[in-house]
Motif scaffolding. Structure first.
Motif, PDB file in Angstrom:
ATOM      1  N   PRO A 113     -54.068 113.769 -23.612  1.00 40.90           N
ATOM      2  CA  PRO A 113     -54.684 113.278 -24.849  1.00 40.90           C
ATOM      3  C   PRO A 113     -53.902 113.770 -26.067  1.00 40.90           C
ATOM      4  N   SER A 114     -53.813 112.900 -27.070  1.00 36.15           N
ATOM      5  CA  SER A 114     -53.109 113.284 -28.303  1.00 36.15           C
ATOM      6  C   SER A 114     -53.914 112.866 -29.528  1.00 36.15           C
ATOM      7  N   LEU A 115     -55.233 112.899 -29.397  1.00 39.66           N
ATOM      8  CA  LEU A 115     -56.110 112.609 -30.529  1.00 39.66           C
ATOM      9  C   LEU A 115     -55.996 113.727 -31.550  1.00 39.66           C
ATOM     10  N   ILE A 116     -56.072 113.383 -32.806  1.00 39.27           N
ATOM     11  CA  ILE A 116     -56.067 114.385 -33.869  1.00 39.27           C
ATOM     12  C   ILE A 116     -57.492 114.505 -34.370  1.00 39.27           C
ATOM     13  N   GLU A 117     -58.095 115.643 -34.122  1.00 38.61           N
ATOM     14  CA  GLU A 117     -59.481 115.872 -34.496  1.00 38.61           C
ATOM     15  C   GLU A 117     -59.594 116.570 -35.846  1.00 38.61           C
ATOM     16  N   ASP A 118     -58.534 117.279 -36.249  1.00 42.59           N
ATOM     17  CA  ASP A 118     -58.536 118.059 -37.485  1.00 42.59           C
ATOM     18  C   ASP A 118     -57.774 117.285 -38.560  1.00 42.59           C
ATOM     19  N   ASP A 119     -58.382 117.046 -39.709  1.00 44.23           N
ATOM     20  CA  ASP A 119     -57.754 116.265 -40.776  1.00 44.23           C
ATOM     21  C   ASP A 119     -56.442 116.867 -41.253  1.00 44.23           C
ATOM     22  N   ASP A 120     -56.302 118.180 -41.159  1.00 38.38           N
ATOM     23  CA  ASP A 120     -55.057 118.811 -41.609  1.00 38.38           C
ATOM     24  C   ASP A 120     -53.853 118.307 -40.814  1.00 38.38           C
ATOM     25  N   ASP A 121     -54.071 118.015 -39.523  1.00 36.53           N
ATOM     26  CA  ASP A 121     -52.968 117.528 -38.698  1.00 36.53           C
ATOM     27  C   ASP A 121     -52.556 116.116 -39.079  1.00 36.53           C
ATOM     28  N   GLY A 122     -53.353 115.432 -39.895  1.00 39.83           N
ATOM     29  CA  GLY A 122     -53.012 114.085 -40.321  1.00 39.83           C
ATOM     30  C   GLY A 122     -51.777 114.034 -41.199  1.00 39.83           C
ATOM     31  N   ARG A 123     -51.290 115.198 -41.632  1.00 37.35           N
ATOM     32  CA  ARG A 123     -50.089 115.254 -42.462  1.00 37.35           C
ATOM     33  C   ARG A 123     -48.805 115.138 -41.639  1.00 37.35           C
ATOM     34  N   ARG A 124     -48.917 115.192 -40.326  1.00 38.03           N
ATOM     35  CA  ARG A 124     -47.723 115.088 -39.482  1.00 38.03           C
ATOM     36  C   ARG A 124     -47.100 113.709 -39.647  1.00 38.03           C
ATOM     37  N   VAL A 125     -45.779 113.669 -39.639  1.00 40.39           N
ATOM     38  CA  VAL A 125     -45.092 112.390 -39.872  1.00 40.39           C
ATOM     39  C   VAL A 125     -45.237 111.438 -38.694  1.00 40.39           C
ATOM     40  N   ASP A 126     -45.519 111.966 -37.496  1.00 41.47           N
ATOM     41  CA  ASP A 126     -45.629 111.102 -36.320  1.00 41.47           C
ATOM     42  C   ASP A 126     -47.063 110.641 -36.065  1.00 41.47           C
ATOM     43  N   THR A 127     -47.963 110.921 -36.996  1.00 42.25           N
ATOM     44  CA  THR A 127     -49.358 110.530 -36.844  1.00 42.25           C
ATOM     45  C   THR A 127     -49.522 109.029 -37.042  1.00 42.25           C
ATOM     46  N   VAL A 128     -50.359 108.423 -36.184  1.00 43.66           N
ATOM     47  CA  VAL A 128     -50.652 106.996 -36.267  1.00 43.66           C
ATOM     48  C   VAL A 128     -52.157 106.829 -36.423  1.00 43.66           C
ATOM     49  N   LYS A 129     -52.556 105.856 -37.219  1.00 41.67           N
ATOM     50  CA  LYS A 129     -53.975 105.544 -37.368  1.00 41.67           C
ATOM     51  C   LYS A 129     -54.277 104.306 -36.533  1.00 41.67           C
ATOM     52  N   ALA A 130     -55.213 104.443 -35.601  1.00 42.71           N
ATOM     53  CA  ALA A 130     -55.591 103.333 -34.733  1.00 42.71           C
ATOM     54  C   ALA A 130     -56.441 102.322 -35.493  1.00 42.71           C
ATOM     55  N   LYS A 131     -56.521 101.108 -34.961  1.00 43.28           N
ATOM     56  CA  LYS A 131     -57.357 100.075 -35.579  1.00 43.28           C
ATOM     57  C   LYS A 131     -58.809 100.526 -35.680  1.00 43.28           C
ATOM     58  N   SER A 132     -59.230 101.346 -34.721  1.00 43.59           N
ATOM     59  CA  SER A 132     -60.616 101.813 -34.729  1.00 43.59           C
ATOM     60  C   SER A 132     -60.837 102.970 -35.709  1.00 43.59           C
ATOM     61  N   GLY A 133     -59.760 103.453 -36.353  1.00 49.16           N
ATOM     62  CA  GLY A 133     -59.889 104.450 -37.406  1.00 49.16           C
ATOM     63  C   GLY A 133     -59.496 105.865 -37.046  1.00 49.16           C
ATOM     64  N   HIS A 134     -59.380 106.201 -35.763  1.00 51.47           N
ATOM     65  CA  HIS A 134     -59.023 107.570 -35.398  1.00 51.47           C
ATOM     66  C   HIS A 134     -57.516 107.791 -35.516  1.00 51.47           C
ATOM     67  N   LEU A 135     -57.136 109.052 -35.588  1.00 43.89           N
ATOM     68  CA  LEU A 135     -55.718 109.420 -35.678  1.00 43.89           C
ATOM     69  C   LEU A 135     -55.222 109.945 -34.342  1.00 43.89           C
ATOM     70  N   TYR A 136     -53.950 109.671 -34.048  1.00 38.13           N
ATOM     71  CA  TYR A 136     -53.353 110.157 -32.803  1.00 38.13           C
ATOM     72  C   TYR A 136     -51.849 110.278 -32.967  1.00 38.13           C
ATOM     73  N   ILE A 137     -51.242 110.967 -32.022  1.00 40.19           N
ATOM     74  CA  ILE A 137     -49.792 111.079 -31.948  1.00 40.19           C
ATOM     75  C   ILE A 137     -49.346 110.271 -30.733  1.00 40.19           C
ATOM     76  N   PRO A 138     -48.370 109.365 -30.874  1.00 43.08           N
ATOM     77  CA  PRO A 138     -47.936 108.557 -29.732  1.00 43.08           C
ATOM     78  C   PRO A 138     -47.435 109.426 -28.579  1.00 43.08           C
ATOM     79  N   PRO A 139     -47.649 108.980 -27.339  1.00 42.65           N
ATOM     80  CA  PRO A 139     -47.170 109.751 -26.186  1.00 42.65           C
ATOM     81  C   PRO A 139     -45.646 109.736 -26.105  1.00 42.65           C
ATOM     82  N   GLU A 140     -45.092 110.788 -25.544  1.00 38.99           N
ATOM     83  CA  GLU A 140     -43.643 110.895 -25.370  1.00 38.99           C
ATOM     84  C   GLU A 140     -43.253 110.437 -23.968  1.00 38.99           C
TER      85      GLU A 140
END
Length: 199
Positions: free
Chosen positions: A106-133
């Motif tokens: 899992p690569s969900l971002i639960e903490d808003d502070d992590d939303g500052r990462r450049v690799d963060t993506v916002k899903a259509k449903s509104g949650h933030l995540y980091i794409p899998p490697e």
């Protein structure tokens, strides 16, 4: 798996290079080997009380849906992978036949502070995540009377299987999981690779 893909760029169509094929070796799914991705639930004796070896479910964000999923034989490979941010999905072969699943942690971002990462993506449903490697992808083999509970947000491709034209799987998720909670990553488009494995 396709050996080449055609992309359209502006008004000019060009033939892209074939995606690099990454060969994976399946890992037998056990409670220990699968722990980063979810739980493998095996048979327990009649009358055993609830405990940590039972599926630790989160069905709190909607109406649970338990149904039988009928699938036709699938290729032993994939290039897209999906996660569900709101539910711990459970899957299992009704007949106990052998099947496979590609996964990444899992690569969900639960903490808003992590939303500052450049690799963060916002899903259509509104949650933030980091794409899998690419390097994080694993394939697991499931056999016998067991089922898998995926952690919320676990990336997965499958069920995948061969040697049988049709297999039935029980599937526990939410009533609208595939409508409002279905986020995918395309490795061919984004990383230039596809994955395959042998049984």
């Amino acid at each position: 798996m396709q050996s080449s893909l055609s992309f359209s760029c502006g008004v000019k169509s060009t033939m892209a290079k074939s995606p690099v094929e990454v060969n994976l070796i399946p890992i037998e799914a056990t409670p220990e080997t699968f722990a980063e991705y979810g739980q493998v639930i095996e048979a327990s004796r009649d009358g055993a009380g609830y405990g940590p070896n039972d599926a630790q479910l989160d069905l709190s964000k909607g109406i649970p849906r338990l149904y039988i999923l009928r699938l036709k034989e699938t290729p032993l490979g994939f290039f897209k992978i999906t996660h569900h941010a709101k539910v711990t999905q459970c899957l299992g072969s009704i007949g106990g036949d052998i099947w496979y699943m590609g996964v990444a942690k899992p690569s969900l971002i639960e903490d808003d502070d992590d939303g500052r990462r450049v690799d963060t993506v916002k899903a259509k449903s509104g949650h933030l995540y980091i794409p899998p490697e690419v390097e994080e992808i694993r394939v697991f083999r499931f056999s016998g009377p067991k089922f898998v509970k995926l952690h919320r947000g676990t990336w997965h491709a499958g069920p995948l299987f061969s040697g049988s034209s049709i297999m039935d799987f029980y599937n526990l998720e939410l009533s609208n999981t595939n409508v409002v909670d279905h986020t995918s990553h395309d490795f061919t488009k984004n990383n230039g690779v596809s994955f395959r494995f042998d049984t």
